[in-house]
Design an enzyme around this catalytic site. Structure first.
Site, PDB file in Angstrom:
ATOM      1  CB  SER A   3      -0.958   0.003   1.199  1.00 51.97           C
ATOM      2  OG  SER A   3      -0.263  -0.219   2.406  1.00 51.97           O
ATOM      3  CG  ASP A  37      -2.515   5.135   8.111  1.00 51.50           C
ATOM      4  OD1 ASP A  37      -1.326   4.820   8.283  1.00 51.50           O
ATOM      5  OD2 ASP A  37      -3.073   5.093   6.997  1.00 51.50           O
ATOM      6  CG  HIS A  61      -0.872   3.927   4.412  1.00 57.01           C
ATOM      7  ND1 HIS A  61      -1.514   3.175   5.384  1.00 57.01           N
ATOM      8  CD2 HIS A  61      -0.435   3.051   3.479  1.00 57.01           C
ATOM      9  CE1 HIS A  61      -1.479   1.897   5.045  1.00 57.01           C
ATOM     10  NE2 HIS A  61      -0.820   1.792   3.893  1.00 57.01           N
TER      11      HIS A  61
END
Length: 361
Positions: free
Chosen positions: A114, A337, A340
């Protein structure tokens, strides 16, 4: 006393330069050419309010929800105006039309997890928002996403493949094969390949997509993750050496993208995670030191027969503790998160460097 005052004044000026920076960016520079011998990966982040981000996330209709921090309610905007300034040279501004022109009739594929998706999505947003009237198609077929600009005959692909190796369903369970890369057939014939792998090697428990590791006839339940990562990279490196002609295909490996789960790494233990961070680490060195995974990657690449270019984005990304979705990602406050990156954001800089590297070579 006079010495202390002078010292304080010098420190103040140093901080001011780090925050605002001198105007090293050449706004007139249209090409991705960069001074030969320039190290684009050493430098610092400078705040430049007069140098806006390349795009607003609202201008990119296909952006993944997990990266759209503005739409998810992030209130601060400081992270959008920091620009990477290499030491002693300039990083050219990304030029979408030039990028598409030099890759007319070619295919570009990102292969990885990702974080690779993060960079691929950044590149598609950079191109679409700069050329909003250029027609495009965006198709996803299983683990493969293909973004095409028909008028330029350019394909930008993302192949989700977190380990680069095969995971095979056997009687004993899901087995990660350290000496098998069947997906390599899809990499042949691509003009530019950008690989990425590390993030998923850290997963354990229910997030771990394999039950056993096979190396030849030897099967184990687990091994040191840095060791197995090195073994996997060596298998990938041998495949590249044996199957890719660098005269036909340019090959890059994206450096290890860091997370910011542990604030002790940047010298602020009370912060705990990336939540609430609005400014990067000042200066050019990360207090937590180099990434051990990055050192493994560099060792493997250095031993290859064919020179694969490392997009060494690790240190510059380590400094950006402020640029993660944190609680403004897909899951909101239920899913932190710090791995990312928001878009617009840091991956746009990765693609500026990719653009400069492609036009330099």
């Amino acid at each position: 006393m006079r010495w202390c005052c002078c010292t304080s004044f010098v420190l103040f000026l140093t901080l001011l330069i780090q925050i605002h920076g001198s105007d090293h960016y050449d706004h007139k520079q249209a090409k991705g050419s960069v001074e030969r011998g320039c190290d684009l990966f050493q430098g610092s982040w400078v705040y430049k309010e007069s140098y806006p981000p390349y795009y607003e996330s609202s201008q990119c209709p296909f952006i993944e929800k997990q990266f759209d921090c503005e739409k998810n309610g992030r209130p601060d905007k400081f992270y959008l105006n920091y620009r990477w300034q290499p030491t002693g040279c300039n990083l050219p501004r990304f030029n979408a039309e030039d990028f598409l022109r030099i890759h007319r009739g070619k295919s570009i594929m990102f292969v990885g997890d990702s974080l690779s998706l993060n960079q691929w999505q950044s590149l598609t947003c950079l191109l679409h928002t700069a050329l909003p009237h250029a027609p495009y198609t965006n198709v996803r077929n299983g683990a493969l996403s293909i973004f095409t600009f028909p008028s330029y005959d350019v394909k930008l692909m993302f192949s989700r493949n977190a380990f680069l190796l095969d995971i095979v369903a056997e009687k004993i369970g899901r087995v990660l094969h350290l000496d098998s890369i069947s997906a390599g057939e899809t990499w042949k014939g691509i003009d530019v390949l950008i690989f990425d792998s590390w993030h998923w090697w850290l997963h354990t428990g229910r997030k771990q997509p394999w039950d056993f590791i096979r190396e030849g006839n030897h099967i184990v339940r687990d091994m040191d993750r840095l060791v197995v990562y090195g073994k996997a990279l060596n298998t990938w490196a041998k495949w590249i050496d044996n199957n890719i002609d660098l005269k036909q295909t340019k090959v890059f490996f994206q450096g290890v993208s860091p997370d910011h789960q542990d604030s002790e790494q940047w010298g602020e233990p009370g912060a705990k995670t990336c939540v609430g961070q609005t400014r990067p680490v000042l200066g050019s060195k990360y207090p937590g030191g180099p990434s051990q995974a990055e050192l493994v990657l560099e060792k493997v690449l250095g031993a290859m027969q064919k020179p694969v270019q490392l997009l060494n984005i690790t240190t510059l990304s380590q400094l950006r503790k402020d640029a993660h979705p944190s609680v403004y990602g897909f899951g909101g406050h239920r899913s932190l998160d710090c791995t990312h990156w928001c878009l617009a954001g840091v991956p746009d800089t990765w693609n500026e460097i990719l653009y400069a590297s492609l036009t330099q070579n």
